[in-house]
Every structure is written in structure tokens, then in C-alpha cells.
Design a protein around this motif. Structure first.
Motif, PDB file in Angstrom:
ATOM      1  N   LYS A 110      44.565  45.643  21.853  1.00  0.00           N
ATOM      2  CA  LYS A 110      44.529  45.884  20.445  1.00  0.00           C
ATOM      3  C   LYS A 110      43.925  44.528  19.620  1.00  0.00           C
ATOM      4  N   ILE A 111      43.902  43.396  20.105  1.00  0.00           N
ATOM      5  CA  ILE A 111      42.868  42.412  20.044  1.00  0.00           C
ATOM      6  C   ILE A 111      41.438  42.255  19.713  1.00  0.00           C
ATOM      7  N   ASN A 112      41.002  42.226  20.887  1.00  0.00           N
ATOM      8  CA  ASN A 112      39.543  42.424  21.008  1.00  0.00           C
ATOM      9  C   ASN A 112      39.087  43.589  20.124  1.00  0.00           C
ATOM     10  N   ASN A 113      38.182  43.844  19.381  1.00  0.00           N
ATOM     11  CA  ASN A 113      36.991  44.427  18.872  1.00  0.00           C
ATOM     12  C   ASN A 113      35.899  45.116  19.346  1.00  0.00           C
ATOM     13  N   THR A 114      35.517  44.845  20.549  1.00  0.00           N
ATOM     14  CA  THR A 114      34.556  45.185  20.660  1.00  0.00           C
ATOM     15  C   THR A 114      35.040  45.675  22.545  1.00  0.00           C
ATOM     16  N   TRP A 115      34.174  46.414  22.828  1.00  0.00           N
ATOM     17  CA  TRP A 115      33.718  47.257  24.735  1.00  0.00           C
ATOM     18  C   TRP A 115      33.562  45.316  25.210  1.00  0.00           C
ATOM     19  N   SER A 116      32.819  44.347  24.999  1.00  0.00           N
ATOM     20  CA  SER A 116      32.507  43.196  26.062  1.00  0.00           C
ATOM     21  C   SER A 116      33.039  41.932  25.778  1.00  0.00           C
ATOM     22  N   GLY A 117      33.670  42.260  24.492  1.00  0.00           N
ATOM     23  CA  GLY A 117      34.885  41.196  24.545  1.00  0.00           C
ATOM     24  C   GLY A 117      36.538  41.672  25.075  1.00  0.00           C
ATOM     25  N   PHE A 118      36.812  42.636  25.020  1.00  0.00           N
ATOM     26  CA  PHE A 118      37.646  43.590  26.045  1.00  0.00           C
ATOM     27  C   PHE A 118      37.838  43.113  27.258  1.00  0.00           C
ATOM     28  N   HIS A 119      35.954  43.264  27.970  1.00  0.00           N
ATOM     29  CA  HIS A 119      36.091  42.920  29.746  1.00  0.00           C
ATOM     30  C   HIS A 119      36.149  41.571  29.435  1.00  0.00           C
ATOM     31  N   ASN A 120      35.957  40.956  28.932  1.00  0.00           N
ATOM     32  CA  ASN A 120      36.487  39.112  29.142  1.00  0.00           C
ATOM     33  C   ASN A 120      37.474  38.776  29.246  1.00  0.00           C
ATOM     34  N   ASP A 121      38.289  39.264  28.183  1.00  0.00           N
ATOM     35  CA  ASP A 121      39.576  39.113  28.406  1.00  0.00           C
ATOM     36  C   ASP A 121      40.481  39.506  29.234  1.00  0.00           C
ATOM     37  N   VAL A 122      40.279  40.880  29.990  1.00  0.00           N
ATOM     38  CA  VAL A 122      41.052  41.125  31.120  1.00  0.00           C
ATOM     39  C   VAL A 122      40.167  40.839  32.308  1.00  0.00           C
ATOM     40  N   LYS A 123      38.799  40.139  32.608  1.00  0.00           N
ATOM     41  CA  LYS A 123      38.782  39.318  34.092  1.00  0.00           C
ATOM     42  C   LYS A 123      39.467  37.679  33.517  1.00  0.00           C
ATOM     43  N   HIS A 124      39.911  37.183  32.691  1.00  0.00           N
ATOM     44  CA  HIS A 124      40.842  35.289  32.568  1.00  0.00           C
ATOM     45  C   HIS A 124      41.570  36.204  32.773  1.00  0.00           C
ATOM     46  N   LEU A 125      42.155  37.494  32.059  1.00  0.00           N
ATOM     47  CA  LEU A 125      43.833  38.153  32.913  1.00  0.00           C
ATOM     48  C   LEU A 125      44.558  38.063  33.787  1.00  0.00           C
ATOM     49  N   THR A 126      42.938  38.859  34.014  1.00  0.00           N
ATOM     50  CA  THR A 126      43.109  39.276  35.998  1.00  0.00           C
ATOM     51  C   THR A 126      43.611  38.168  36.390  1.00  0.00           C
ATOM     52  N   PHE A 127      42.757  37.013  36.219  1.00  0.00           N
ATOM     53  CA  PHE A 127      43.023  35.501  36.434  1.00  0.00           C
ATOM     54  C   PHE A 127      43.676  35.286  36.820  1.00  0.00           C
ATOM     55  N   ILE A 128      44.676  35.138  35.625  1.00  0.00           N
ATOM     56  CA  ILE A 128      46.201  34.691  35.304  1.00  0.00           C
ATOM     57  C   ILE A 128      46.966  35.359  36.244  1.00  0.00           C
ATOM     58  N   LEU A 129      47.313  36.692  36.243  1.00  0.00           N
ATOM     59  CA  LEU A 129      47.931  37.749  36.739  1.00  0.00           C
ATOM     60  C   LEU A 129      47.728  36.842  38.959  1.00  0.00           C
ATOM     61  N   ARG A 130      46.933  36.817  38.655  1.00  0.00           N
ATOM     62  CA  ARG A 130      46.282  37.011  40.507  1.00  0.00           C
ATOM     63  C   ARG A 130      46.714  35.295  40.821  1.00  0.00           C
ATOM     64  N   LYS A 131      46.647  34.442  39.707  1.00  0.00           N
ATOM     65  CA  LYS A 131      47.105  33.253  39.832  1.00  0.00           C
ATOM     66  C   LYS A 131      48.880  33.228  39.859  1.00  0.00           C
ATOM     67  N   ASN A 132      49.491  34.163  39.405  1.00  0.00           N
ATOM     68  CA  ASN A 132      50.806  34.217  39.941  1.00  0.00           C
ATOM     69  C   ASN A 132      51.764  35.021  40.432  1.00  0.00           C
ATOM     70  N   LEU A 133      50.340  35.268  41.205  1.00  0.00           N
ATOM     71  CA  LEU A 133      49.934  36.185  42.760  1.00  0.00           C
ATOM     72  C   LEU A 133      50.348  37.991  42.390  1.00  0.00           C
ATOM     73  N   PHE A 134      49.858  37.784  41.430  1.00  0.00           N
ATOM     74  CA  PHE A 134      50.261  39.767  41.056  1.00  0.00           C
ATOM     75  C   PHE A 134      49.242  40.570  42.063  1.00  0.00           C
ATOM     76  N   PRO A 135      48.832  40.829  42.758  1.00  0.00           N
ATOM     77  CA  PRO A 135      47.929  41.594  43.801  1.00  0.00           C
ATOM     78  C   PRO A 135      47.289  42.248  42.478  1.00  0.00           C
ATOM     79  N   THR A 136      46.063  42.754  42.915  1.00  0.00           N
ATOM     80  CA  THR A 136      44.278  42.824  42.633  1.00  0.00           C
ATOM     81  C   THR A 136      45.209  44.522  42.332  1.00  0.00           C
ATOM     82  N   HIS A 137      45.338  45.002  43.082  1.00  0.00           N
ATOM     83  CA  HIS A 137      45.673  46.755  43.206  1.00  0.00           C
ATOM     84  C   HIS A 137      46.143  46.408  42.423  1.00  0.00           C
TER      85      HIS A 137
END
Length: 181
Positions: A110-137
């Protein structure tokens, strides 16, 4: 009285969220005139103003980059953000953990207004979730389900009939408010 304020004629946009207001003016001078005006309305209320620096401005959770051909928005995190979330292995219901991932993905979408921005923020979010031991799958499954749902137009049966909504402004009138009248 507000309509006669110099600078308000060049007021382009104003949006408010609780106590934060986002305003766009034609010139910086117009913004300063309005800022001075609203700070003289009540002796106990003082506003602050942030200006864009290098065509960039953080506002709440949104980072606005004002450039051609138009502004882009991405997720904003303060420098003090540590990335600490609920650990996947904490004593929490699985539905809460999935809800956390879904909520963060929804916020990013909802915050991002471009797909490239969404993609970059999802990559960063995945990194944060992985640091909190959430499984990638799990992250990938929730993300794929969210994107599929977001891209699927609602069927005829899913549409909600619109209801006329009326808004009323109920100002507080009391002894402290006589200054602003």
C-alpha cells in the motif's frame, strides 16, 4: 478568514493523519505564510514543519522521493529501527505469525507506488523476517498468496454496495477556544 490568507490561494494538497498533516504549496514562501498563520491561532498549540531535502521527505511510514516524471513512495524506517519483531519460535499462535507477515506485506504494497519499489522493500522485509527466524517458505507462500489476491479483480458477488456516508465537524467550544474564534 482562512480563504483570505495569502499563500492559501497556491495551496495544492493537504492530507491529515491523526495529528500529522502533509501539505503541498506552489512555493516555499506560501508554505511559510501558512505555517506562521496556523501557529498564531492558539497560544497553546505549536506546529513544526519539515521541508524536503534533495527532493526527499519522510512522512510517517512513507518516504517520498519527488522527482520526474512524478513522485515515488517507499517504506520509511527511522535510523533507530532495529528490525526486532516477534521471533518465529516464540510462544505465539501460528496464525499471529502468518498475520504479522501478511500485515507487513500489505503495508509495503500500500505504501509503494511502483513495482520496483515494492520489490526492493519486500527484499528488505524478507531480510528482517529471516533475522527473526521466519522460514523463507512461509514468507514466500504468504507473499505469493497476497500478490495473487491483490491482482485478482473482485467477482460480482464480492462487491459491496456503497453506502452514503455523511461527515460532521463538531468543533469544541469552550473558554480556551475563544482565542481561535
Amino acid at each position: 478568514m482562512v480563504g483570505n490568507l495569502p499563500g492559501l490561494q497556491n495551496f495544492i494538497l493537504g492530507r491529515r493523519y491523526v495529528i500529522d498533516t502533509f501539505c503541498i504549496f506552489q512555493t516555499e514562501q506560501d508554505a511559510l505564510l501558512f505555517f506562521d498563520f496556523i501557529n498564531t491561532r492558539h497560544p497553546n498549540i505549536r506546529f513544526t514543519m519539515e521541508k524536503e531535502v534533495d527532493h526527499k521527505l519522510p512522512f510517517l511510514d512513507v518516504f517520498i522521493h519527488n522527482h520526474s516524471p512524478g513522485p515515488t513512495t517507499t517504506v520509511f524506517r527511522k535510523k533507530t529501527f532495529t528490525g526486532l519483531l516477534t521471533n518465529y519460535f516464540s510462544f505465539t499462535a501460528f496464525s499471529y505469525e502468518v498475520g504479522l507477515v501478511r500485515t507487513l506485506i500489505d503495508r509495503t504494497f500500500k505504501i509503494n507506488n511502483t513495482w520496483s519499489g515494492f520489490h526492493n522493500d519486500v527484499k528488505h522485509l524478507t531480510f528482517i523476517l529471516r533475522k527473526n527466524l521466519f522460514p523463507t517458505h512461509l514468507i514466500d507462500k504468504v507473499l505469493n498468496r497476497y500478490i495473487t489476491t491483490a491482482q485478482t479483480p473482485p467477482s460480482k458477488g464480492d462487491q459491496v454496495q456503497s453506502v452514503a456516508v455523511k461527515y460532521f465537524k463538531l468543533p469544541h467550544v469552550g473558554p480556551c477556544c475563544t482565542v481561535a474564534q
